[in-house]
Design a protein around this motif. Structure first.
Motif, PDB file in Angstrom:
ATOM      1  N   ASP A   1       0.206   4.231   0.141  1.00  0.00           N
ATOM      2  CA  ASP A   1      -0.270   5.336   0.979  1.00  0.00           C
ATOM      3  C   ASP A   1      -0.048   5.086   2.463  1.00  0.00           C
ATOM      4  O   ASP A   1      -0.460   5.891   3.287  1.00  0.00           O
ATOM      5  CB  ASP A   1      -1.769   5.567   0.740  1.00  0.00           C
ATOM      6  CG  ASP A   1      -2.058   6.031  -0.674  1.00  0.00           C
ATOM      7  OD1 ASP A   1      -1.173   6.669  -1.271  1.00  0.00           O
ATOM      8  OD2 ASP A   1      -3.153   5.751  -1.176  1.00  0.00           O
ATOM      9  N   CYS A   2       0.578   3.979   2.808  1.00  0.00           N
ATOM     10  CA  CYS A   2       0.716   3.564   4.207  1.00  0.00           C
ATOM     11  C   CYS A   2       2.172   3.676   4.651  1.00  0.00           C
ATOM     12  O   CYS A   2       3.052   3.026   4.071  1.00  0.00           O
ATOM     13  CB  CYS A   2       0.219   2.127   4.351  1.00  0.00           C
ATOM     14  SG  CYS A   2       0.534   1.376   5.938  1.00  0.00           S
TER      15      CYS A   2
ATOM     16  N   ALA B   1      -3.110  -5.173  10.265  1.00  0.00           N
ATOM     17  CA  ALA B   1      -3.521  -4.353   9.119  1.00  0.00           C
ATOM     18  C   ALA B   1      -4.525  -3.284   9.537  1.00  0.00           C
ATOM     19  O   ALA B   1      -4.483  -2.153   9.041  1.00  0.00           O
ATOM     20  CB  ALA B   1      -4.104  -5.232   8.021  1.00  0.00           C
TER      21      ALA B   1
ATOM     22  N   LYS C   1       3.941   9.335  12.412  1.00  0.00           N
ATOM     23  CA  LYS C   1       3.315  10.275  11.474  1.00  0.00           C
ATOM     24  C   LYS C   1       4.380  11.201  10.871  1.00  0.00           C
ATOM     25  O   LYS C   1       5.214  11.742  11.569  1.00  0.00           O
ATOM     26  CB  LYS C   1       2.269  11.130  12.188  1.00  0.00           C
ATOM     27  CG  LYS C   1       1.179  10.323  12.837  1.00  0.00           C
ATOM     28  CD  LYS C   1       0.253   9.740  11.796  1.00  0.00           C
ATOM     29  CE  LYS C   1      -0.909   9.056  12.475  1.00  0.00           C
ATOM     30  NZ  LYS C   1      -1.267   7.812  11.892  1.00  0.00           N
TER      31      LYS C   1
ATOM     32  N   ARG D   1      -2.430  -0.535  11.248  1.00  0.00           N
ATOM     33  CA  ARG D   1      -1.159  -0.166  10.611  1.00  0.00           C
ATOM     34  C   ARG D   1      -0.924   1.330  10.537  1.00  0.00           C
ATOM     35  O   ARG D   1       0.211   1.775  10.640  1.00  0.00           O
ATOM     36  CB  ARG D   1      -1.050  -0.798   9.233  1.00  0.00           C
ATOM     37  CG  ARG D   1      -2.086  -0.308   8.252  1.00  0.00           C
ATOM     38  CD  ARG D   1      -2.172  -1.237   7.062  1.00  0.00           C
ATOM     39  NE  ARG D   1      -3.380  -0.956   6.334  1.00  0.00           N
ATOM     40  CZ  ARG D   1      -3.410  -0.463   5.120  1.00  0.00           C
ATOM     41  NH1 ARG D   1      -2.306  -0.217   4.485  1.00  0.00           N
ATOM     42  NH2 ARG D   1      -4.557  -0.228   4.543  1.00  0.00           N
ATOM     43  N   HIS D   2      -1.977   2.113  10.357  1.00  0.00           N
ATOM     44  CA  HIS D   2      -1.784   3.565  10.262  1.00  0.00           C
ATOM     45  C   HIS D   2      -1.393   4.158  11.607  1.00  0.00           C
ATOM     46  O   HIS D   2      -0.774   5.214  11.658  1.00  0.00           O
ATOM     47  CB  HIS D   2      -3.046   4.237   9.712  1.00  0.00           C
ATOM     48  CG  HIS D   2      -3.314   3.854   8.286  1.00  0.00           C
ATOM     49  ND1 HIS D   2      -2.535   4.275   7.232  1.00  0.00           N
ATOM     50  CD2 HIS D   2      -4.268   3.049   7.745  1.00  0.00           C
ATOM     51  CE1 HIS D   2      -2.999   3.759   6.113  1.00  0.00           C
ATOM     52  NE2 HIS D   2      -4.050   3.009   6.394  1.00  0.00           N
TER      53      HIS D   2
ATOM     54  N   CYS E   1       3.623   0.396   5.743  1.00  0.00           N
ATOM     55  CA  CYS E   1       3.999  -0.426   4.591  1.00  0.00           C
ATOM     56  C   CYS E   1       5.329   0.034   3.990  1.00  0.00           C
ATOM     57  O   CYS E   1       6.171  -0.788   3.623  1.00  0.00           O
ATOM     58  CB  CYS E   1       2.891  -0.404   3.542  1.00  0.00           C
ATOM     59  SG  CYS E   1       1.314  -1.017   4.182  1.00  0.00           S
TER      60      CYS E   1
ATOM     61  N   ASP F   1      -5.893  -3.549   1.787  1.00  0.00           N
ATOM     62  CA  ASP F   1      -5.396  -3.788   3.142  1.00  0.00           C
ATOM     63  C   ASP F   1      -4.494  -5.004   3.261  1.00  0.00           C
ATOM     64  O   ASP F   1      -4.289  -5.518   4.349  1.00  0.00           O
ATOM     65  CB  ASP F   1      -6.572  -3.963   4.111  1.00  0.00           C
ATOM     66  CG  ASP F   1      -7.254  -2.647   4.408  1.00  0.00           C
ATOM     67  OD1 ASP F   1      -6.703  -1.596   4.048  1.00  0.00           O
ATOM     68  OD2 ASP F   1      -8.345  -2.678   4.998  1.00  0.00           O
TER      69      ASP F   1
ATOM     70  N   ASP G   1       0.859  -1.178   0.000  1.00  0.00           N
ATOM     71  CA  ASP G   1       0.000   0.000   0.000  1.00  0.00           C
ATOM     72  C   ASP G   1       0.898   1.231   0.000  1.00  0.00           C
ATOM     73  O   ASP G   1       1.529   1.542   0.998  1.00  0.00           O
ATOM     74  CB  ASP G   1      -0.915  -0.018   1.227  1.00  0.00           C
ATOM     75  CG  ASP G   1      -1.869   1.166   1.272  1.00  0.00           C
ATOM     76  OD1 ASP G   1      -1.735   2.097   0.455  1.00  0.00           O
ATOM     77  OD2 ASP G   1      -2.761   1.155   2.144  1.00  0.00           O
TER      78      ASP G   1
ATOM     79  N   CYS H   1       7.043  11.150   2.702  1.00  0.00           N
ATOM     80  CA  CYS H   1       7.736   9.867   2.736  1.00  0.00           C
ATOM     81  C   CYS H   1       9.205  10.093   2.410  1.00  0.00           C
ATOM     82  O   CYS H   1       9.550  10.929   1.568  1.00  0.00           O
ATOM     83  CB  CYS H   1       7.150   8.904   1.709  1.00  0.00           C
ATOM     84  SG  CYS H   1       5.505   8.341   2.147  1.00  0.00           S
TER      85      CYS H   1
END
Length: 134
Positions: free
Chosen positions: A10-11, A104, A113, A107-108, A14, A53, A8, A117
């Motif tokens: 966007d994660c 999962a 934060k 995970r966020h 991940c 996910d 993912d 990236c």
């Protein structure tokens, strides 16, 4: 052909996992692509694999998701991860996937934060797919 890990994009958890895997993949076996990238979307569609996910491992013309993907990735990593993955396969898939789903879901919250990236170093960047593997 190298096995491909679709994650993912966007994660942050991940992304951190990709860095963790790459650091332990001493033979540079794996290639990586975000599921949201053009390559990722095409590979998911070609394989008929789910996205979202779950991590997706494409290996030898098959795809693996959830705990099967994680353990298959682990088998190719340096010791002790390859040994732990072998032991992990002894746990019934139902339990393994339940544990995977719990991680999962959170995970966020597990990744720190950031408002951006981190760019991968050139040697890792070369392992990210910008086009379909041949």
């Amino acid at each position: 052909m190298h096995p491909v890990i679709l994650f993912d994009g966007d994660c942050l958890f991940c992304h951190a996992s990709v860095y963790w895997i790459a650091a332990r993949d001493r033979k540079a076996v794996f290639r990586f692509a975000g599921q949201q990238s053009a390559v990722g979307r095409v590979l998911l569609g070609m394989m008929g694999a789910p996205g979202g996910d779950t991590v997706v491992l494409i290996e030898d013309g098959c795809y693996y998701v959830k705990s099967d993907a994680v353990l298959r990735i682990g088998r190719r990593l340096a010791w002790p991860w390859n040994w732990l993955a072998a032991v992990g396969f002894l746990v019934p898939r139902l339990w393994r996937d339940h544990m995977y789903d719990q991680i999962a879901k959170r995970r966020h919250r597990l990744a720190p934060k950031h408002d951006h990236c981190q760019l991968p170093p050139p040697e890792l960047r070369a392992r990210f797919l910008d086009e379909l593997p041949r």
